[in-house]
Design a protein around this motif. Structure first.
Motif, PDB file in Angstrom:
ATOM      1  N   ALA A 122       0.843  -1.190   0.000  1.00 35.50           N
ATOM      2  CA  ALA A 122       0.000   0.000   0.000  1.00 35.50           C
ATOM      3  C   ALA A 122       0.879   1.241   0.000  1.00 35.50           C
ATOM      4  O   ALA A 122       2.042   1.200   0.423  1.00 35.50           O
ATOM      5  CB  ALA A 122      -0.888   0.015   1.239  1.00 35.50           C
ATOM      6  N   PRO A 133      -3.946   0.053  -2.415  1.00 35.52           N
ATOM      7  CA  PRO A 133      -4.627   0.848  -1.392  1.00 35.52           C
ATOM      8  C   PRO A 133      -3.776   2.052  -0.981  1.00 35.52           C
ATOM      9  O   PRO A 133      -2.543   2.015  -1.033  1.00 35.52           O
ATOM     10  CB  PRO A 133      -4.775  -0.123  -0.216  1.00 35.52           C
ATOM     11  CG  PRO A 133      -4.612  -1.480  -0.803  1.00 35.52           C
ATOM     12  CD  PRO A 133      -3.695  -1.316  -1.984  1.00 35.52           C
ATOM     13  N   ARG A 166      -9.528   2.427  -1.165  1.00 33.93           N
ATOM     14  CA  ARG A 166      -9.326   1.271  -2.036  1.00 33.93           C
ATOM     15  C   ARG A 166      -9.866   1.453  -3.447  1.00 33.93           C
ATOM     16  O   ARG A 166      -9.480   0.731  -4.346  1.00 33.93           O
ATOM     17  CB  ARG A 166      -9.949   0.033  -1.410  1.00 33.93           C
ATOM     18  CG  ARG A 166      -9.324  -0.333  -0.086  1.00 33.93           C
ATOM     19  CD  ARG A 166      -9.879  -1.643   0.463  1.00 33.93           C
ATOM     20  NE  ARG A 166      -9.398  -1.888   1.803  1.00 33.93           N
ATOM     21  CZ  ARG A 166      -8.194  -2.358   2.095  1.00 33.93           C
ATOM     22  NH1 ARG A 166      -7.345  -2.646   1.142  1.00 33.93           N
ATOM     23  NH2 ARG A 166      -7.831  -2.549   3.352  1.00 33.93           N
ATOM     24  N   THR A 204      -8.338   4.270   4.898  1.00 33.11           N
ATOM     25  CA  THR A 204      -7.812   3.382   3.863  1.00 33.11           C
ATOM     26  C   THR A 204      -8.700   3.525   2.637  1.00 33.11           C
ATOM     27  O   THR A 204      -9.897   3.247   2.691  1.00 33.11           O
ATOM     28  CB  THR A 204      -7.774   1.921   4.342  1.00 33.11           C
ATOM     29  OG1 THR A 204      -6.952   1.851   5.514  1.00 33.11           O
ATOM     30  CG2 THR A 204      -7.195   1.014   3.264  1.00 33.11           C
TER      31      THR A 204
END
Length: 195
Positions: free
Chosen positions: A104, A135, A148, A146
């Motif tokens: 991420a 992400p 996505r 977070t």
């Protein structure tokens, strides 16, 4: 003539950090018993001007700190093609890195300039990452988000979600923000859209 060129003429090495201590202030550093948003006790004035790590190169500097580099520094050190695209953290009001364990992008936003990154090249860098399925983890004013999907990302860019959550009375995910962060007079924390 820029600072780096002036220092080179004088024979003084210029640090690409340019006095930035965001990675010494915003994240938690367990090895130093430092919570998020508390400036590290080892931040010190540097001989070349500005601030920096007072134990840089010393044996007591934790491995966590020795191993860490933000994306800006990594791109500069390696000559990465994006080295001119990734803004300096002081210019962007945020810094990021790619977390190899979580696969991420992780960004820490300067709480005193929370909307600055939304007017920088970071917007396109993060947009590309999210579109490619990576992400984006954002730490912003005591909140962890977070992201996505491209739709979520565009909403984050369009609105100040932290100010929105604060206005709704939602508790912060990172309690140390309230106790550690001392707002600067120029802090921007209200409003729902980017000017």
């Amino acid at each position: 003539m820029g600072e780096a060129k002036r220092k080179a003429k004088l024979g003084v090495a210029a640090s690409p950090c340019r006095g930035c201590t965001s990675c010494c202030t915003l994240p938690a550093i367990n090895a130093l018993d430092k919570p998020m948003y508390r400036p590290c006790r080892h931040i010190a004035a540097q001989a070349a001007g500005g601030l920096g790590c007072g134990i840089f190169g010393a044996p007591e500097r934790p491995e966590t700190c020795r191993a860490y580099e933000c994306a800006y520094l990594t791109a500069q050190r390696t000559g990465h093609p994006d080295r001119r695209r990734i803004p300096h953290p002081l210019d962007a009001g945020a810094y990021f890195h790619k977390d190899p364990l979580e696969n991420a992008l992780v960004v820490f936003v300067d709480p005193d300039r929370p909307l600055a990154w939304k007017r920088s090249a970071l917007v396109e860098i993060f947009r590309s990452g999210v579109a490619a399925g990576m992400p984006l983890v954002i730490f912003d004013r005591g909140r962890r988000m977070t992201i996505r999907t491209p739709r979520q990302y565009e909403e984050i860019v369009r609105r100040d979600m932290v100010a929105f959550a604060d206005a709704q009375g939602m508790p912060r995910e990172i309690a140390s923000f309230e106790t550690e962060h001392r707002p600067q007079p120029s802090a921007v924390s209200s409003g729902s859209a980017i000017p």
